[in-house]
Design a protein around this motif. Sequence first.
Motif, PDB file in Angstrom:
ATOM      1  N   LEU A 254      -1.731  -0.455  -6.716  1.00 56.37           N
ATOM      2  CA  LEU A 254      -2.692  -1.420  -6.178  1.00 56.37           C
ATOM      3  C   LEU A 254      -4.017  -0.756  -5.808  1.00 56.37           C
ATOM      4  CD1 LEU A 254      -2.820  -4.462  -5.462  1.00 56.37           C
ATOM      5  CD2 LEU A 254      -2.303  -3.796  -3.102  1.00 56.37           C
ATOM      6  N   GLN A 255      -5.131  -1.370  -6.273  1.00 55.91           N
ATOM      7  CA  GLN A 255      -6.455  -0.818  -6.010  1.00 55.91           C
ATOM      8  C   GLN A 255      -7.339  -1.737  -5.167  1.00 55.91           C
ATOM      9  OE1 GLN A 255      -8.398   0.595  -9.616  1.00 55.91           O
ATOM     10  NE2 GLN A 255      -6.438   1.173 -10.509  1.00 55.91           N
ATOM     11  N   TYR A 256      -7.127  -3.043  -5.262  1.00 55.72           N
ATOM     12  CA  TYR A 256      -7.997  -3.998  -4.580  1.00 55.72           C
ATOM     13  C   TYR A 256      -7.139  -5.016  -3.829  1.00 55.72           C
ATOM     14  CZ  TYR A 256     -11.329  -1.927  -7.796  1.00 55.72           C
ATOM     15  OH  TYR A 256     -12.091  -1.034  -8.500  1.00 55.72           O
ATOM     16  N   LEU A 257      -7.335  -5.097  -2.512  1.00 58.51           N
ATOM     17  CA  LEU A 257      -6.526  -5.970  -1.668  1.00 58.51           C
ATOM     18  C   LEU A 257      -7.433  -6.935  -0.914  1.00 58.51           C
ATOM     19  CD1 LEU A 257      -3.839  -6.786  -0.350  1.00 58.51           C
ATOM     20  CD2 LEU A 257      -4.187  -4.920   1.301  1.00 58.51           C
ATOM     21  N   TYR A 258      -7.187  -8.228  -1.105  1.00 59.97           N
ATOM     22  CA  TYR A 258      -7.981  -9.287  -0.468  1.00 59.97           C
ATOM     23  C   TYR A 258      -7.062 -10.132   0.416  1.00 59.97           C
ATOM     24  CZ  TYR A 258     -11.531  -8.317  -4.079  1.00 59.97           C
ATOM     25  OH  TYR A 258     -12.454  -7.723  -4.897  1.00 59.97           O
ATOM     26  N   LEU A 259      -7.239 -10.009   1.721  1.00 56.98           N
ATOM     27  CA  LEU A 259      -6.473 -10.813   2.672  1.00 56.98           C
ATOM     28  C   LEU A 259      -7.406 -11.571   3.614  1.00 56.98           C
ATOM     29  CD1 LEU A 259      -3.623  -8.285   3.518  1.00 56.98           C
ATOM     30  CD2 LEU A 259      -3.383 -10.404   2.233  1.00 56.98           C
TER      31      LEU A 259
ATOM     32  N   GLU B 289      -1.022  -3.259   9.927  1.00 61.81           N
ATOM     33  CA  GLU B 289      -0.058  -2.166   9.820  1.00 61.81           C
ATOM     34  C   GLU B 289      -0.664  -1.030   8.992  1.00 61.81           C
ATOM     35  OE1 GLU B 289       2.825  -2.252  11.329  1.00 61.81           O
ATOM     36  OE2 GLU B 289       2.675  -4.329  12.025  1.00 61.81           O
ATOM     37  N   LEU B 290      -0.058   0.133   9.087  1.00 62.37           N
ATOM     38  CA  LEU B 290      -0.486   1.250   8.257  1.00 62.37           C
ATOM     39  C   LEU B 290      -0.153   0.968   6.799  1.00 62.37           C
ATOM     40  CD1 LEU B 290       0.519   4.324  10.449  1.00 62.37           C
ATOM     41  CD2 LEU B 290      -1.600   3.006  10.445  1.00 62.37           C
ATOM     42  N   LEU B 291      -0.979   1.488   5.922  1.00 63.48           N
ATOM     43  CA  LEU B 291      -0.872   1.188   4.498  1.00 63.48           C
ATOM     44  C   LEU B 291      -0.343   2.385   3.726  1.00 63.48           C
ATOM     45  CD1 LEU B 291      -4.378  -0.486   4.195  1.00 63.48           C
ATOM     46  CD2 LEU B 291      -2.200  -1.685   4.289  1.00 63.48           C
ATOM     47  N   SER B 292       0.519   2.098   2.753  1.00 60.44           N
ATOM     48  CA  SER B 292       0.993   3.140   1.843  1.00 60.44           C
ATOM     49  C   SER B 292       0.529   2.772   0.434  1.00 60.44           C
ATOM     50  CB  SER B 292       2.522   3.255   1.898  1.00 60.44           C
ATOM     51  OG  SER B 292       2.984   4.259   1.013  1.00 60.44           O
TER      52      SER B 292
ATOM     53  N   PRO C  65       1.067  -7.684   6.165  1.00 59.43           N
ATOM     54  CA  PRO C  65       2.260  -7.264   5.423  1.00 59.43           C
ATOM     55  C   PRO C  65       2.469  -5.757   5.452  1.00 59.43           C
ATOM     56  CG  PRO C  65       0.447  -7.664   3.906  1.00 59.43           C
ATOM     57  CD  PRO C  65      -0.039  -8.089   5.267  1.00 59.43           C
ATOM     58  N   THR C  66       3.725  -5.362   5.365  1.00 56.23           N
ATOM     59  CA  THR C  66       4.054  -3.974   5.086  1.00 56.23           C
ATOM     60  C   THR C  66       3.960  -3.800   3.576  1.00 56.23           C
ATOM     61  OG1 THR C  66       5.523  -3.841   6.987  1.00 56.23           O
ATOM     62  CG2 THR C  66       5.803  -2.182   5.268  1.00 56.23           C
TER      63      THR C  66
END
Length: 346
Positions: A176-181, A190-193, A169-170
């Motif tokens: 957001l602090q914690y991302l689980y994919l 993709e690059l993260l913002s 995902p873009t």
Amino acid sequence: MVHQIFVLLAALSCCFCCGTLAIENKDQHLRDLPCPPAEDIQPCVCTVLDSSTFDIEMDCSSVTTNDQLASIFSKDFPFKDILSLVIDNNNDLTTIRPGDFGQNTFQEIHISGGRLKTVEYNAFSSSYGTLTDLYITSTNLDSFPFAEIMWFTQLKYLHLENNLLDGFPTLTSSSLQYLYLNGNPINGIELLSLPLLDSIYLYTTAITYLPPGTFTNLPNLDYIRLNYNGLQVLEAGTINLQTSYNNVHLYSNDLTSIAEGALVGLKGGTLDVQNNQLTELAEAVFRPLMDDGVDVYASGNPLDCGCEIAWLVTSSTYMNQLDDDASCTSGQLVTELDPDMYSVIC
């Protein structure tokens, strides 16, 4: 006269009974709060999680249709700020639609198991300012409104692991602090913002390549987990961390090469490159990391153990930062190599 007294006593008795019933009904109503009446929300179940804060959980695991869900949340809830929504192992809901939750807000949403496939745009819009934790795990999810994440101003945890998402995902978020994919068939990144991102979990996906710049410009990132993918090379500029203690997990990939400058900024913590195809621990790559206190785990790689490893073997400090199970293609442990031989020959 006796008849009149009897009638009066009967009337008083009736009033007493009515008053008692009214009090009982009132007490029952008070006992229901802060939950809505149970009969209004069946088959959902409301539970008070904390009697001091009156936080409630709505478990709607047994709903059978979206219309039923929408009808339940259209009822007159005495308090619309709900701590937690739970939907577990529900095989009837395949879509979450806008309006399914009325005007009620949630701090946490936990959906796991079942056949959920799509979360439509605005499905959780009533919780833009309240949602901190969103869990949708181990479902058939393949469509999610990632562009909407920027509107969840309090969201810290996004758990979408073990679903069917096939595109990275873009993502833009200031919270957001914690991302689980992990556990999705994602085949690119993709690059993260995400300026507050602390940890990212992308193991067991279909990612085979990380573009330079992937994990840069993320000032709070200190934990990356990319194990069990198909990564073959790391190019310069792929990872540049800025925190004071980091952990990067790259084990069980197909790495044959890590370029100088591919791993920058790691301090303390660990770098795990076990079970890859590395034939050397290049000094230009690994020595700066060890100088910054990083422990390196490198077992399960076919290391040649020629003079290119002399910088490591001849330093007791560096050897203490290497795992004991790292071995050469001959099977000999790196810890068993003779540093004097390397000093003479190399």
